[in-house]
Motif scaffolding. Structure first.
Motif, PDB file in Angstrom:
ATOM      1  N   LEU A  79      -4.240   6.965   2.639  1.00 39.92           N
ATOM      2  CA  LEU A  79      -5.050   8.168   2.771  1.00 39.92           C
ATOM      3  C   LEU A  79      -6.492   7.877   2.341  1.00 39.92           C
ATOM      4  O   LEU A  79      -7.437   8.228   3.049  1.00 39.92           O
ATOM      5  N   LEU A  80      -6.653   7.208   1.209  1.00 39.53           N
ATOM      6  CA  LEU A  80      -7.993   6.880   0.724  1.00 39.53           C
ATOM      7  C   LEU A  80      -8.718   5.970   1.715  1.00 39.53           C
ATOM      8  O   LEU A  80      -9.903   6.178   2.006  1.00 39.53           O
ATOM      9  N   LEU A 136     -10.736  13.658  -5.104  1.00 43.10           N
ATOM     10  CA  LEU A 136      -9.720  12.737  -5.608  1.00 43.10           C
ATOM     11  C   LEU A 136     -10.142  12.093  -6.928  1.00 43.10           C
ATOM     12  O   LEU A 136      -9.307  11.806  -7.782  1.00 43.10           O
ATOM     13  N   ASN A 185       0.840  -1.200   0.000  1.00 41.80           N
ATOM     14  CA  ASN A 185       0.000   0.000   0.000  1.00 41.80           C
ATOM     15  C   ASN A 185       0.872   1.246   0.000  1.00 41.80           C
ATOM     16  O   ASN A 185       1.833   1.353   0.752  1.00 41.80           O
ATOM     17  N   THR A 186       0.498   2.190  -0.855  1.00 44.30           N
ATOM     18  CA  THR A 186       1.210   3.461  -0.896  1.00 44.30           C
ATOM     19  C   THR A 186       0.574   4.418   0.097  1.00 44.30           C
ATOM     20  O   THR A 186      -0.486   4.147   0.655  1.00 44.30           O
ATOM     21  N   SER A 187       1.202   5.561   0.288  1.00 42.81           N
ATOM     22  CA  SER A 187       0.626   6.547   1.199  1.00 42.81           C
ATOM     23  C   SER A 187      -0.711   7.054   0.671  1.00 42.81           C
ATOM     24  O   SER A 187      -1.608   7.356   1.444  1.00 42.81           O
ATOM     25  N   GLU A 188      -0.864   7.102  -0.674  1.00 44.29           N
ATOM     26  CA  GLU A 188      -2.141   7.510  -1.265  1.00 44.29           C
ATOM     27  C   GLU A 188      -3.230   6.491  -0.952  1.00 44.29           C
ATOM     28  O   GLU A 188      -4.379   6.851  -0.675  1.00 44.29           O
ATOM     29  N   ASP A 189      -2.867   5.193  -1.004  1.00 40.81           N
ATOM     30  CA  ASP A 189      -3.825   4.142  -0.667  1.00 40.81           C
ATOM     31  C   ASP A 189      -4.287   4.283   0.781  1.00 40.81           C
ATOM     32  O   ASP A 189      -5.470   4.174   1.083  1.00 40.81           O
ATOM     33  N   SER A 246     -14.713  14.206   4.578  1.00 38.23           N
ATOM     34  CA  SER A 246     -14.077  13.041   3.977  1.00 38.23           C
ATOM     35  C   SER A 246     -14.759  12.672   2.662  1.00 38.23           C
ATOM     36  O   SER A 246     -14.093  12.345   1.680  1.00 38.23           O
TER      37      SER A 246
END
Length: 75
Positions: A15-16, A37, A9-13, A30
């Motif tokens: 965050l989502l 996004l 998982n990336t930081s974007e994942d 949210s």
């Protein structure tokens, strides 16, 4: 102890995922952030819906949010 989850998982994942968790509790900010996004994707998709642009936009957003807020089905 290591947390369970996908190590890819990336930081974007992440965050989502956090935004979705908050949206499920009714957090309007949210929900708005999630829509921001995906705004570009939504605008691309409404071109293919055979109805007036505003109606297509509203229908797509409504369905998108309902999918996000939907509780997972238990087996």
């Amino acid at each position: 102890m290591q947390k369970e989850g996908n190590p890819n998982n990336t930081s974007e994942d992440l965050l989502l995922l956090k935004l979705v968790e908050k949206a499920k509790t009714g957090d309007k900010e949210s929900m708005s952030a999630i829509l921001q996004l995906f705004e570009e994707d939504i605008l691309k998709l409404i071109k293919y819906i055979p109805m007036p642009r505003e109606d297509a936009n509203q229908a797509l957003i409504t369905e998108f949010l309902s999918l996000i807020l939907e509780e997972p089905k238990k087996n």
